[in-house]
Scaffold this motif. Sequence first.
Motif, PDB file in Angstrom:
ATOM      1  N   GLU A 129      47.142  55.213 -44.843  1.00  0.00           N
ATOM      2  CA  GLU A 129      45.849  54.591 -44.563  1.00  0.00           C
ATOM      3  C   GLU A 129      45.960  53.073 -44.596  1.00  0.00           C
ATOM      4  O   GLU A 129      46.659  52.499 -45.434  1.00  0.00           O
ATOM      5  CB  GLU A 129      44.800  55.046 -45.571  1.00  0.00           C
ATOM      6  CG  GLU A 129      43.416  54.483 -45.285  1.00  0.00           C
ATOM      7  CD  GLU A 129      42.336  55.002 -46.221  1.00  0.00           C
ATOM      8  OE1 GLU A 129      41.184  54.529 -46.091  1.00  0.00           O
ATOM      9  OE2 GLU A 129      42.649  55.852 -47.069  1.00  0.00           O
ATOM     10  N   LYS A 183      46.485  55.542 -40.214  1.00  0.00           N
ATOM     11  CA  LYS A 183      45.102  55.944 -39.972  1.00  0.00           C
ATOM     12  C   LYS A 183      44.185  54.908 -40.598  1.00  0.00           C
ATOM     13  O   LYS A 183      44.574  54.161 -41.492  1.00  0.00           O
ATOM     14  CB  LYS A 183      44.808  57.327 -40.573  1.00  0.00           C
ATOM     15  CG  LYS A 183      44.820  57.342 -42.111  1.00  0.00           C
ATOM     16  CD  LYS A 183      44.459  58.717 -42.658  1.00  0.00           C
ATOM     17  CE  LYS A 183      44.448  58.713 -44.201  1.00  0.00           C
ATOM     18  NZ  LYS A 183      44.081  60.045 -44.750  1.00  0.00           N
ATOM     19  N   SER A 184      42.934  54.871 -40.108  1.00  0.00           N
ATOM     20  CA  SER A 184      41.925  54.011 -40.730  1.00  0.00           C
ATOM     21  C   SER A 184      40.588  54.739 -40.695  1.00  0.00           C
ATOM     22  O   SER A 184      40.355  55.614 -39.851  1.00  0.00           O
ATOM     23  CB  SER A 184      41.820  52.661 -40.018  1.00  0.00           C
ATOM     24  OG  SER A 184      41.370  52.817 -38.694  1.00  0.00           O
ATOM     25  N   ALA A 185      39.736  54.380 -41.619  1.00  0.00           N
ATOM     26  CA  ALA A 185      38.442  55.052 -41.729  1.00  0.00           C
ATOM     27  C   ALA A 185      37.599  54.809 -40.479  1.00  0.00           C
ATOM     28  O   ALA A 185      37.595  53.711 -39.917  1.00  0.00           O
ATOM     29  CB  ALA A 185      37.704  54.556 -42.971  1.00  0.00           C
ATOM     30  N   LYS A 214      41.367  61.442 -33.686  1.00  0.00           N
ATOM     31  CA  LYS A 214      41.120  61.682 -35.100  1.00  0.00           C
ATOM     32  C   LYS A 214      42.315  62.387 -35.749  1.00  0.00           C
ATOM     33  O   LYS A 214      43.089  63.059 -35.060  1.00  0.00           O
ATOM     34  CB  LYS A 214      39.873  62.546 -35.291  1.00  0.00           C
ATOM     35  CG  LYS A 214      38.559  61.770 -35.313  1.00  0.00           C
ATOM     36  CD  LYS A 214      38.174  61.111 -34.005  1.00  0.00           C
ATOM     37  CE  LYS A 214      37.776  62.107 -32.934  1.00  0.00           C
ATOM     38  NZ  LYS A 214      37.255  61.452 -31.698  1.00  0.00           N
ATOM     39  N   TYR A 224      38.874  60.008 -40.373  1.00  0.00           N
ATOM     40  CA  TYR A 224      39.805  58.939 -40.020  1.00  0.00           C
ATOM     41  C   TYR A 224      40.216  58.997 -38.554  1.00  0.00           C
ATOM     42  O   TYR A 224      40.335  60.067 -37.965  1.00  0.00           O
ATOM     43  CB  TYR A 224      41.067  59.041 -40.883  1.00  0.00           C
ATOM     44  CG  TYR A 224      40.817  58.779 -42.340  1.00  0.00           C
ATOM     45  CD1 TYR A 224      40.863  57.495 -42.853  1.00  0.00           C
ATOM     46  CD2 TYR A 224      40.522  59.835 -43.198  1.00  0.00           C
ATOM     47  CE1 TYR A 224      40.622  57.259 -44.199  1.00  0.00           C
ATOM     48  CE2 TYR A 224      40.277  59.609 -44.544  1.00  0.00           C
ATOM     49  CZ  TYR A 224      40.328  58.320 -45.039  1.00  0.00           C
ATOM     50  OH  TYR A 224      40.089  58.082 -46.360  1.00  0.00           O
ATOM     51  N   LYS A 225      40.460  57.818 -37.999  1.00  0.00           N
ATOM     52  CA  LYS A 225      41.042  57.720 -36.665  1.00  0.00           C
ATOM     53  C   LYS A 225      42.525  57.401 -36.788  1.00  0.00           C
ATOM     54  O   LYS A 225      42.974  56.772 -37.751  1.00  0.00           O
ATOM     55  CB  LYS A 225      40.338  56.663 -35.823  1.00  0.00           C
ATOM     56  CG  LYS A 225      40.429  55.247 -36.371  1.00  0.00           C
ATOM     57  CD  LYS A 225      39.648  54.287 -35.481  1.00  0.00           C
ATOM     58  CE  LYS A 225      39.612  52.884 -36.079  1.00  0.00           C
ATOM     59  NZ  LYS A 225      38.799  51.952 -35.255  1.00  0.00           N
ATOM     60  N   ASP A 243      43.442  49.375 -43.982  1.00  0.00           N
ATOM     61  CA  ASP A 243      42.119  48.803 -43.729  1.00  0.00           C
ATOM     62  C   ASP A 243      42.218  47.570 -42.844  1.00  0.00           C
ATOM     63  O   ASP A 243      41.247  46.842 -42.650  1.00  0.00           O
ATOM     64  CB  ASP A 243      41.414  48.449 -45.041  1.00  0.00           C
ATOM     65  CG  ASP A 243      42.197  47.442 -45.875  1.00  0.00           C
ATOM     66  OD1 ASP A 243      43.282  46.991 -45.436  1.00  0.00           O
ATOM     67  OD2 ASP A 243      41.725  47.096 -46.982  1.00  0.00           O
TER      68      ASP A 243
END
Length: 252
Positions: A225, A126-128, A142, A179-180, A227
């Motif tokens: 997560e 996932k990422s923000a 999401k 998050y997506k 980035d």
Amino acid sequence: MRISAIIPARFASTRFPGKPLVKIAGKSMIERVCERVCSSKTIDRVIVATDDQRIFQAVTAFGGEAWMTREDHASGTDRLAEVADKLQTDLVVNVQGDEPLISPAMIDSAVAPLRDDPTIPMGTLKSAIADWQEFRDPNVVKVVTDHAGNALYFSRSPIPFPREEWQAASSPMSALGVYKHIGLYVYRRDFLLKFAAMPQSPLEALEKLEQLRALENGFKIRVVETDQPCIGVDTPEDVTKVEMLLTNNDAR
């Protein structure tokens, strides 16, 4: 532990036929994806799974490994399982064939939980979410997780729903913690074969999200997560964007 990456690749595409073979700065997209995956520190073997001879020949021409699969698979996961059934491996990583800029570090971070904890059957990333438009977009999936990082639910709807901020849409997205989902998956081989054999679940059919089948059947999905940027190629216009990013990175 043996870890194999499988890249499902089809020639047919509603929006972009022949997408895996499109040239991106002189190389086919499937070659660029393979190069990125091969740079991962955790992957022992990279296989392109395809039902098209043109893709098979292109992959073998640049020295990659390709397997021909059946033409009647309903999803990339089914194609993945056909290859995994004949493969001696512990973990299988499903890498999308339309992400020529995928970071090897993303793959490594998704693999780590399953490598370290034998009780986890499946993992993803996932990422923000960066802005409100992305949060509202049904094409952006999401995900919400528990404190251990296990998925609670995936949806095309905005989740969790920020009731206080929704009307004004003025709060910074970083403050909301939304998050997506990034569609890279890691499976234990035995679980992948079991998962592919399960019937479609009700929520999966409703949301058109295959990963919900695992949750509905009581299996955990560990979500890590990242980035790292992740840019898919869905249209011919996206090729230009990727080429510009490649040029900018090379200039640094």
